[in-house]
Scaffold this active site. Structure first.
Site, PDB file in Angstrom:
ATOM      1  N   THR A  10      -7.973 136.833  73.605  1.00  0.00           N
ATOM      2  CA  THR A  10      -8.887 136.949  72.486  1.00  0.00           C
ATOM      3  C   THR A  10     -10.069 137.800  72.946  1.00  0.00           C
ATOM      4  O   THR A  10     -10.030 138.325  74.047  1.00  0.00           O
ATOM      5  CB  THR A  10      -9.305 135.517  72.061  1.00  0.00           C
ATOM      6  OG1 THR A  10     -10.056 135.578  70.877  1.00  0.00           O
ATOM      7  CG2 THR A  10     -10.160 134.868  73.101  1.00  0.00           C
TER       8      THR A  10
ATOM      9  N   VAL B 207      -4.559 127.059  63.394  1.00  0.00           N
ATOM     10  CA  VAL B 207      -5.934 127.487  63.642  1.00  0.00           C
ATOM     11  C   VAL B 207      -6.321 127.019  65.035  1.00  0.00           C
ATOM     12  O   VAL B 207      -6.070 125.868  65.400  1.00  0.00           O
ATOM     13  CB  VAL B 207      -6.893 126.895  62.584  1.00  0.00           C
ATOM     14  CG1 VAL B 207      -8.334 127.159  62.955  1.00  0.00           C
ATOM     15  CG2 VAL B 207      -6.582 127.464  61.205  1.00  0.00           C
TER      16      VAL B 207
ATOM     17  N   THR C 196     -12.470 131.179  75.776  1.00  0.00           N
ATOM     18  CA  THR C 196     -11.158 131.772  75.524  1.00  0.00           C
ATOM     19  C   THR C 196     -10.100 131.007  76.295  1.00  0.00           C
ATOM     20  O   THR C 196     -10.392 130.443  77.348  1.00  0.00           O
ATOM     21  CB  THR C 196     -11.143 133.277  75.901  1.00  0.00           C
ATOM     22  OG1 THR C 196      -9.795 133.755  75.813  1.00  0.00           O
ATOM     23  CG2 THR C 196     -11.641 133.508  77.313  1.00  0.00           C
ATOM     24  N   GLY C 197      -8.876 131.010  75.768  1.00  0.00           N
ATOM     25  CA  GLY C 197      -7.780 130.300  76.422  1.00  0.00           C
ATOM     26  C   GLY C 197      -6.981 129.533  75.393  1.00  0.00           C
ATOM     27  O   GLY C 197      -7.066 129.839  74.204  1.00  0.00           O
TER      28      GLY C 197
HETATM   29  N1  ASP Z   1      -8.566 130.639  72.097  1.00  0.00           N
HETATM   30  C1  ASP Z   1      -7.658 131.452  71.319  1.00  0.00           C
HETATM   31  C2  ASP Z   1      -6.778 130.565  70.496  1.00  0.00           C
HETATM   32  O1  ASP Z   1      -6.267 129.570  70.991  1.00  0.00           O
HETATM   33  C3  ASP Z   1      -6.804 132.330  72.124  1.00  0.00           C
HETATM   34  C4  ASP Z   1      -7.422 132.866  73.350  1.00  0.00           C
HETATM   35  O2  ASP Z   1      -8.599 132.702  73.604  1.00  0.00           O
HETATM   36  O3  ASP Z   1      -6.692 133.498  74.106  1.00  0.00           O
HETATM   37  O4  ASP Z   1      -6.542 130.902  69.347  1.00  0.00           O
END
Ligand code: ASP
Length: 303
Positions: free
Chosen positions: A188, A217, A238-239
């Protein structure tokens, strides 16, 4: 009256799991944010502009580069904005637009704080926002193919996301078209900005995680989970969104910073909440400092 001014500051991430070699995209977004600050000195507008730049890039899982859902065809994106004076705007599971962060910016000026799905799309259309061109960038399709092959080879959706280990994808399938036969990673973008008057803002935009059902979501549009901002700090995570949400990471980190924990220590504590199998990263900015942390590679930039 005399007002203390400070040099503005910007911190950008390109997502937990992104190669550090993509940091040039983050540096470009940081430049865009600085140029916006030079013009308007407004943390919110700068954080928005940085996210737009990354949504345009096509490599990052946001906007134009958003990851395809399990059907291999469609996208649903989440995005959010928050300021140190408590204004919030967010969208969840929005299809078709190219700049979810711009929709979040419009939501911030309306009586709601979070709009989802079709309603969010029509709201965007009423605001005259641009719609995605047909089809994703080629690399998004290639990435989906790699994901599909990994799942097919392992015979398990857990091959790309531990939360999906042993899950019956066919049973959960909720797209209009029938489930494909092959059915048995994530990233992200985000920015935290401080303007010369010390006002803070955070922006967050994502195509979501892999694998992703229709209507899923993540943490990115949820206040306190994927983002939080207040007088003390701006925090952006993020994650794997479900895990981030369970820990209410961004508000938790904010509270640590408000208690006087240093940005570096707060980032280290947050990363320690996650096992290595759960990709995680964050960026934080306070009145005087900033830091980032992650348990995997993460493209990033600071200016
Ligand atoms: N946090 C985001 C989600 O789970 C994805 C990401 O940060 O890689 O939608």
């Amino acid at each position: 009256s005399l007002r203390m001014t400070r040099p503005p500051s910007v911190l950008i991430h390109g997502g937990a799991g992104t190669p550090e070699s993509w940091s040039d995209g983050c540096e470009q977004a940081a430049e865009v944010a600085l140029a916006s600050l030079a013009e308007n000195d407004d943390a919110l507008e700068a954080a928005t502009a940085a996210a737009v730049s990354l949504e345009n890039d096509g490599r990052f899982n946001a906007g134009w580069g958003s990851t395809l859902r399990l059907d291999g065809e469609t996208v649903e994106m989440d995005a959010s904005l928050m300021t140190s004076d408590g204004r919030i705007g967010a969208v969840a599971a929005i299809p078709e637009v190219i700049h979810p962060i711009r929709v979040a910016r419009e939501v911030l000026d309306c009586p709601h704080i979070l709009l989802a799905g079709e309603g969010a799309l029509r709201f965007a259309q009423n605001s005259g926002l641009e719609v995605r061109p047909d089809g994703p960038p080629p690399r998004v399709r290639e990435r989906f193919e790699r994901t599909r092959k990994k799942i097919e080879k392992a015979g398990d959706l857990g091959a790309v996301n531990v939360r999906w280990q042993g899950v019956d994808g066919k049973r959960l399938w909720n797209f209009p078209d029938p489930a494909p036969n092959w059915l048995p990673g994530c990233d992200t973008i985000g920015a935290v900005v401080r303007d010369s008057q010390g006002r803070l803002a955070v922006s967050n935009s994502t195509g979501g995680a892999v694998p992703m059902l229709s209507g899923r979501v993540g943490d990115s549009p949820l206040p306190g989970a994927g983002f939080w901002c207040g007088p003390e700090a701006a925090v952006c995570a993020t994650g794997i969104g479900e895990e981030i949400t369970k820990h209410l990471v961004s508000k938790t980190v904010y509270d640590w910073l408000a208690e006087g924990v240093s940005p570096e220590e707060a980032c280290a504590r947050a990363v320690a909440l996650f096992p290595e199998t759960i990709h995680f990263g964050l960026i934080v900015l306070t009145a005087t400092g900033g830091a980032s942390g992650s348990n995997t590679t993460m493209a990033q930039a600071r200016a």
